[in-house]
Motif scaffolding. Structure first.
Motif, PDB file in Angstrom:
ATOM      1  N   ASP A  36       3.036   7.964   6.176  1.00  0.00           N
ATOM      2  CA  ASP A  36       1.638   7.601   5.975  1.00  0.00           C
ATOM      3  C   ASP A  36       1.045   7.302   7.345  1.00  0.00           C
ATOM      4  O   ASP A  36       1.254   6.229   7.903  1.00  0.00           O
ATOM      5  CB  ASP A  36       1.528   6.373   5.056  1.00  0.00           C
ATOM      6  CG  ASP A  36       0.091   6.015   4.752  1.00  0.00           C
ATOM      7  OD1 ASP A  36      -0.803   6.415   5.525  1.00  0.00           O
ATOM      8  OD2 ASP A  36      -0.154   5.345   3.727  1.00  0.00           O
ATOM      9  N   ALA A  84       0.758  -4.109   6.422  1.00  0.00           N
ATOM     10  CA  ALA A  84       0.824  -3.233   5.252  1.00  0.00           C
ATOM     11  C   ALA A  84       2.246  -2.754   5.021  1.00  0.00           C
ATOM     12  O   ALA A  84       2.996  -2.533   5.968  1.00  0.00           O
ATOM     13  CB  ALA A  84      -0.104  -2.044   5.444  1.00  0.00           C
ATOM     14  N   ALA A 114       3.876   0.513   3.553  1.00  0.00           N
ATOM     15  CA  ALA A 114       3.430   1.867   3.201  1.00  0.00           C
ATOM     16  C   ALA A 114       4.624   2.808   3.186  1.00  0.00           C
ATOM     17  O   ALA A 114       5.695   2.468   3.705  1.00  0.00           O
ATOM     18  CB  ALA A 114       2.399   2.339   4.215  1.00  0.00           C
ATOM     19  N   TYR A 170      -3.685   3.707  -4.549  1.00  0.00           N
ATOM     20  CA  TYR A 170      -3.587   3.688  -3.086  1.00  0.00           C
ATOM     21  C   TYR A 170      -4.986   3.706  -2.457  1.00  0.00           C
ATOM     22  O   TYR A 170      -5.284   2.913  -1.562  1.00  0.00           O
ATOM     23  CB  TYR A 170      -2.773   4.898  -2.635  1.00  0.00           C
ATOM     24  CG  TYR A 170      -2.711   5.072  -1.138  1.00  0.00           C
ATOM     25  CD1 TYR A 170      -1.909   4.237  -0.360  1.00  0.00           C
ATOM     26  CD2 TYR A 170      -3.441   6.075  -0.503  1.00  0.00           C
ATOM     27  CE1 TYR A 170      -1.841   4.396   1.013  1.00  0.00           C
ATOM     28  CE2 TYR A 170      -3.374   6.241   0.872  1.00  0.00           C
ATOM     29  CZ  TYR A 170      -2.579   5.402   1.629  1.00  0.00           C
ATOM     30  OH  TYR A 170      -2.518   5.559   2.988  1.00  0.00           O
ATOM     31  N   ASP A 217      -2.276   7.588   8.083  1.00  0.00           N
ATOM     32  CA  ASP A 217      -3.663   7.084   8.021  1.00  0.00           C
ATOM     33  C   ASP A 217      -3.726   5.572   8.155  1.00  0.00           C
ATOM     34  O   ASP A 217      -4.597   5.027   8.830  1.00  0.00           O
ATOM     35  CB  ASP A 217      -4.299   7.431   6.657  1.00  0.00           C
ATOM     36  CG  ASP A 217      -4.327   8.927   6.439  1.00  0.00           C
ATOM     37  OD1 ASP A 217      -4.234   9.660   7.449  1.00  0.00           O
ATOM     38  OD2 ASP A 217      -4.406   9.345   5.273  1.00  0.00           O
ATOM     39  N   ILE A 218      -2.789   4.912   7.527  1.00  0.00           N
ATOM     40  CA  ILE A 218      -2.899   3.464   7.377  1.00  0.00           C
ATOM     41  C   ILE A 218      -2.762   2.714   8.709  1.00  0.00           C
ATOM     42  O   ILE A 218      -3.394   1.685   8.923  1.00  0.00           O
ATOM     43  CB  ILE A 218      -1.888   2.969   6.315  1.00  0.00           C
ATOM     44  CG1 ILE A 218      -2.384   1.680   5.697  1.00  0.00           C
ATOM     45  CG2 ILE A 218      -0.498   2.826   6.868  1.00  0.00           C
ATOM     46  CD1 ILE A 218      -1.798   1.389   4.356  1.00  0.00           C
ATOM     47  N   ILE A 238      -8.043  -3.197   1.873  1.00  0.00           N
ATOM     48  CA  ILE A 238      -7.611  -3.491   3.243  1.00  0.00           C
ATOM     49  C   ILE A 238      -8.836  -3.582   4.147  1.00  0.00           C
ATOM     50  O   ILE A 238      -8.967  -4.499   4.972  1.00  0.00           O
ATOM     51  CB  ILE A 238      -6.636  -2.400   3.749  1.00  0.00           C
ATOM     52  CG1 ILE A 238      -5.283  -2.551   3.046  1.00  0.00           C
ATOM     53  CG2 ILE A 238      -6.481  -2.455   5.274  1.00  0.00           C
ATOM     54  CD1 ILE A 238      -4.245  -1.512   3.420  1.00  0.00           C
ATOM     55  N   VAL A 240       2.507  -2.044  10.296  1.00  0.00           N
ATOM     56  CA  VAL A 240       2.934  -1.311   9.092  1.00  0.00           C
ATOM     57  C   VAL A 240       4.453  -1.398   8.966  1.00  0.00           C
ATOM     58  O   VAL A 240       5.176  -1.192   9.945  1.00  0.00           O
ATOM     59  CB  VAL A 240       2.562   0.192   9.151  1.00  0.00           C
ATOM     60  CG1 VAL A 240       2.814   0.853   7.792  1.00  0.00           C
ATOM     61  CG2 VAL A 240       1.128   0.393   9.574  1.00  0.00           C
ATOM     62  N   LEU A 300      -6.683   0.883  -0.090  1.00  0.00           N
ATOM     63  CA  LEU A 300      -7.227   1.075   1.263  1.00  0.00           C
ATOM     64  C   LEU A 300      -8.594   0.397   1.391  1.00  0.00           C
ATOM     65  O   LEU A 300      -8.886  -0.227   2.413  1.00  0.00           O
ATOM     66  CB  LEU A 300      -7.360   2.567   1.592  1.00  0.00           C
ATOM     67  CG  LEU A 300      -6.079   3.353   1.862  1.00  0.00           C
ATOM     68  CD1 LEU A 300      -6.417   4.723   2.421  1.00  0.00           C
ATOM     69  CD2 LEU A 300      -5.137   2.631   2.819  1.00  0.00           C
ATOM     70  N   ALA A 318       0.833  -1.206   0.000  1.00  0.00           N
ATOM     71  CA  ALA A 318       0.000   0.000   0.000  1.00  0.00           C
ATOM     72  C   ALA A 318       0.869   1.258   0.000  1.00  0.00           C
ATOM     73  O   ALA A 318       0.576   2.227   0.685  1.00  0.00           O
ATOM     74  CB  ALA A 318      -0.928  -0.023   1.212  1.00  0.00           C
TER      75      ALA A 318
END
Ligand code: M6R
Length: 374
Positions: A317, A311, A313, A292, A319-320, A299, A327, A296, A279
């Motif tokens: 980032d 993830a 990323a 992207y 938000d993820i 996901i 992450v 999301l 991502a």
């Protein structure tokens, strides 16, 4: 001989910054934005006239080929067809002397890839090899070779040869785009500048992500299945992540285009299934941003069914992190080159899981480094 590393595979993963640098070295000019490919009996006129590129390869090299399709089509606007070398001959390919053949092979000796090359030549195509071994059979039979300068790869699971293949394909795509005038001088220069920054970025990932993958391996080394998802150029990278895990840890793993999950594989998801999702994004690229956003939503489809998402990323980032279990961060780069960065965490994850399971990572069961039978 392992230079202080426990396994050749780990040594080779850590050699990637150098492998990428050496594959680029002497082939680019940042002043003119040009790519130079020597060892080529193929003229710029041939490149201009090519109506199609046929790529044949096996295994990890096939994954590089599939990523290369995105690079070549995006930059040089030539249609690319990718075949498993073991299938190419048997599908009765349509002869097209204006198509260029491209063979991707670390060893240069893979029997299926050599057979595909001979088939292409017999139909009147010129062929180019992307190869890591100087003087190997496939390089000898090609009209041109782009050597990957990854250095000898001992681990059966390919790592540094793969990232070097991606870099060679990127150089090829830029060169072809220049010959066909599908990119401007400034665009060429910008792409090559990004490329020269890649080794430093890989070094950064190796420093930060190795320890994190070791921790993840403690959590996930006993599962029976893994899923790897990606979209666009990241889809072949997901396939590569799954292959790495399968071949060295013997865990069943599948790679899938993230958008295809709803057409069947969503049925597999439950709280026991780890799902690795690529991502990353290049915010300066509209297609990448769209990819992207779609990723999301993919996901969310997994987490809604209690799947455990790991993830990959880009740094920053924020938000993820709220959406997923773990992450792994990689630095920013342009969309096509992100493929080189996001495979590194997948290699490290496969390595640490296999080590925890007590597997022989350098010599996995039933596999040979080079497959010289068809
Ligand atoms: O030497 P080649 O690149 O032609 O080899 C192709 C495959 O046999 C090879 O990539 C294989 O899939 C590796 N074990 C992958 O890690």
């Amino acid at each position: 001989e392992k230079g202080g590393y426990k396994h050749f595979m780990l040594k080779e993963i850590f050699e990637q910054p150098r492998a990428i640098r050496d594959t680029t070295l002497g082939r680019i000019s940042l002043d003119t934005g040009k790519v130079f490919l020597s060892e080529m009996k193929i003229s710029d006129e041939d490149f201009r006239r090519a109506t199609k590129i046929n790529i044949a390869a096996c295994g990890t090299s096939w994954h590089a080929a599939t990523a290369g399709k995105f690079m070549i089509e995006r930059l040089a606007r030539v249609p690319v067809e990718v075949d498993y070398a073991s299938e190419y001959r048997y599908r009765d390919p349509i002869p097209d002397p204006t198509a260029l053949g491209l063979l991707i092979t670390q060893s240069g000796e893979t029997a299926d890839t050599l057979a595909a090359q001979r088939e292409m030549i017999s139909k009147g195509s010129k062929t180019i090899a992307i190869c890591n071994v100087v003087g190997a059979m496939i390089a000898r039979e090609a009209h041109g070779t782009i050597y990957t300068h990854a250095g000898p790869e001992i681990g059966v699971a390919s790592t540094k040869a793969f990232t070097a293949q991606l870099v060679a394909l990127f150089l090829f795509a830029v060169h072809l785009a220049q010959a066909r005038q599908t990119i401007s001088e400034d665009e060429g220069r910008a792409l090559l500048e990004e490329l020269t920054m890649l080794p430093g970025k890989v070094e950064e990932i190796l420093k930060t992500v190795d320890g994190e993958c070791e921790k993840l391996a403690r959590i996930y080394s006993n599962v029976s299945d893994f899923l790897f998802l990606g979209r666009g150029i990241h889809y072949p990278i997901a396939l590569e992540g799954a292959l790495k895990l399968k071949e060295i840890s013997y865990i069943h793993a599948e790679g899938y285009p993230a958008g295809e999950m709803k057409h069947g594989p969503n049925a597999l998801i439950d709280e026991t299934l780890p799902v690795v999702v690529l991502a990353t994004q290049d915010k300066s690229n509209r297609d990448s941003k769209l990819r992207y956003e779609k990723t999301l939503s993919n996901i969310q489809e997994v987490t809604a069914r209690s799947g455990k998402v790991i993830a990959v990323a880009v740094e920053g980032d924020t938000d993820i992190g709220h959406l997923v279990e773990h992450v792994l961060h990689v630095p920013h780069t342009s969309e096509l080159l992100l493929s080189v960065l996001d495979v590194i965490p997948l290699q490290l994850l496969a390595y640490h899981i296999a080590v925890r399971r007590g597997c022989d990572v350098d010599q996995p069961r039933n596999l040979a480094k080079s497959v010289t039978v068809e």
